[in-house]
Design a protein around this motif. Structure first.
Motif, PDB file in Angstrom:
ATOM      1  N   THR A  17       0.814  -1.050  -0.133  1.00 35.47           N
ATOM      2  CA  THR A  17       0.082   0.091  -0.060  1.00 35.47           C
ATOM      3  C   THR A  17       0.847   1.415   0.038  1.00 35.47           C
ATOM      4  OG1 THR A  17      -0.070   0.191   2.491  1.00 35.47           O
ATOM      5  CG2 THR A  17      -1.969  -1.157   1.326  1.00 35.47           C
ATOM      6  N   VAL A  19       0.098   5.444   0.261  1.00 36.30           N
ATOM      7  CA  VAL A  19      -0.804   6.482   0.233  1.00 36.30           C
ATOM      8  C   VAL A  19      -0.211   7.713   0.660  1.00 36.30           C
ATOM      9  CG1 VAL A  19      -2.699   4.958   1.311  1.00 36.30           C
ATOM     10  CG2 VAL A  19      -0.960   6.375   2.808  1.00 36.30           C
ATOM     11  N   LYS A  72      -3.306   5.534  -3.158  1.00 40.22           N
ATOM     12  CA  LYS A  72      -4.229   6.217  -3.013  1.00 40.22           C
ATOM     13  C   LYS A  72      -3.621   7.585  -2.723  1.00 40.22           C
ATOM     14  CE  LYS A  72      -7.212   2.841  -0.633  1.00 40.22           C
ATOM     15  NZ  LYS A  72      -7.805   2.421   0.409  1.00 40.22           N
ATOM     16  N   ASP A 125       1.752   1.265   6.240  1.00 39.81           N
ATOM     17  CA  ASP A 125       1.517   1.607   7.428  1.00 39.81           C
ATOM     18  C   ASP A 125       2.640   1.784   8.366  1.00 39.81           C
ATOM     19  OD1 ASP A 125      -1.080   2.470   6.806  1.00 39.81           O
ATOM     20  OD2 ASP A 125      -1.679   0.565   7.641  1.00 39.81           O
ATOM     21  N   ALA A 155      -1.180   7.115   9.162  1.00 44.30           N
ATOM     22  CA  ALA A 155      -2.220   6.399   9.029  1.00 44.30           C
ATOM     23  C   ALA A 155      -3.665   6.832   9.596  1.00 44.30           C
ATOM     24  CB  ALA A 155      -1.603   5.138   9.559  1.00 44.30           C
ATOM     25  N   ASP A 156      -3.617   7.315  10.852  1.00 44.43           N
ATOM     26  CA  ASP A 156      -5.014   7.646  11.320  1.00 44.43           C
ATOM     27  C   ASP A 156      -5.334   8.740  10.618  1.00 44.43           C
ATOM     28  OD1 ASP A 156      -4.766   5.557  13.123  1.00 44.43           O
ATOM     29  OD2 ASP A 156      -4.341   6.802  14.923  1.00 44.43           O
ATOM     30  N   PHE A 158      -4.594   9.695   7.379  1.00 48.52           N
ATOM     31  CA  PHE A 158      -5.211   9.438   6.138  1.00 48.52           C
ATOM     32  C   PHE A 158      -6.352   8.535   6.118  1.00 48.52           C
ATOM     33  CE2 PHE A 158      -5.395   7.243   2.059  1.00 48.52           C
ATOM     34  CZ  PHE A 158      -4.985   8.475   1.173  1.00 48.52           C
ATOM     35  N   ARG A 159      -6.439   7.894   6.938  1.00 52.75           N
ATOM     36  CA  ARG A 159      -7.773   6.836   7.024  1.00 52.75           C
ATOM     37  C   ARG A 159      -9.105   7.777   7.114  1.00 52.75           C
ATOM     38  NH1 ARG A 159      -4.774   2.449   8.185  1.00 52.75           N
ATOM     39  NH2 ARG A 159      -4.284   3.035  10.359  1.00 52.75           N
ATOM     40  N   THR A 160      -8.737   8.777   7.929  1.00 54.85           N
ATOM     41  CA  THR A 160      -9.946   9.792   8.436  1.00 54.85           C
ATOM     42  C   THR A 160     -10.290  10.497   7.079  1.00 54.85           C
ATOM     43  OG1 THR A 160      -9.484   9.552  10.703  1.00 54.85           O
ATOM     44  CG2 THR A 160     -10.866  11.446   9.812  1.00 54.85           C
ATOM     45  N   TRP A 162      -9.704   9.895   4.172  1.00 52.27           N
ATOM     46  CA  TRP A 162      -9.840   9.177   2.810  1.00 52.27           C
ATOM     47  C   TRP A 162     -11.534   8.821   3.196  1.00 52.27           C
ATOM     48  CZ3 TRP A 162      -7.979   8.260  -1.629  1.00 52.27           C
ATOM     49  CH2 TRP A 162      -8.433   7.343  -2.415  1.00 52.27           C
ATOM     50  N   GLU A 163     -11.801   8.459   4.150  1.00 57.33           N
ATOM     51  CA  GLU A 163     -13.178   8.363   4.543  1.00 57.33           C
ATOM     52  C   GLU A 163     -14.134   9.443   4.257  1.00 57.33           C
ATOM     53  OE1 GLU A 163     -13.414   6.824   8.657  1.00 57.33           O
ATOM     54  OE2 GLU A 163     -12.242   4.981   8.000  1.00 57.33           O
TER      55      GLU A 163
END
Length: 174
Positions: A17, A19, A72, A125, A155-156, A158-160, A162-163
């Protein structure tokens, strides 16, 4: 840099992965010449003429995606968007064509997200590739770390992002 720290090329060529979070409204804008100046003068890439816009960076992304890695990119942007953001938006179809997933998040929707102070790439990650810029967007270099706290923050974040973000094909620059 110690030899135990992989290079960006090492990381992107071996990751599962990758990002990338971009948080600036412009990057080293050259108003006199180059791609941004050409865009301002009315030039637009023809999606049907791939040979005219394909470039080595897109080969890297395509190779990475074709071997099964998820690539991503999320962009946090001010609204109304800057002229430079419209330029980026108009050229993003090239990233998508290479296999990258791209999303856009208006800055006002990111207010409660803990974000790092710099743009970054995060590989698996674990490895953070920081991009450092001057106030006017000129590159000041890079830094690569596998510090667990930095990787977790990225990581945290980017995830937020992205969502919450809108996929490129549904985002408009107004």
């Amino acid at each position: 840099m110690p030899s135990s720290v992989p290079t960006f090329d090492d990381l992107i060529s071996s990751c599962a992965t990758a990002v990338h979070l971009e948080m600036r409204d412009s990057y080293a804008v050259d108003y006199e010449e180059g791609p941004f100046a050409q865009w301002r003068a009315g030039f637009r890439h023809d999606p049907a003429d791939r040979a005219s816009w394909w470039r080595p960076w897109l080969d890297v992304i395509q190779d990475t995606a074709e071997r099964g890695a998820a690539v991503k990119r999320a962009r946090i942007v001010s609204e109304p968007v800057s002229e430079y953001t419209r330029f980026l938006y108009d050229g993003t179809f090239t990233n998508v064509a290479a296999g990258e997933q791209v999303r856009w998040l208006p800055r006002r929707q990111a207010s409660d997200i803990a974000l790092p102070g710099n743009d970054f790439w995060l590989f698996d990650d674990q490895w953070v590739h920081w991009n450092h810029f001057s106030g006017d967007g000129a590159s000041l270099g890079e830094e690569i770390t596998d510090a667990p706290a930095a990787a977790k923050l990225c990581a945290d974040a980017f995830r937020t992002v992205w969502e919450r973000a809108t996929p490129h094909e549904h985002f408009t620059t107004g």
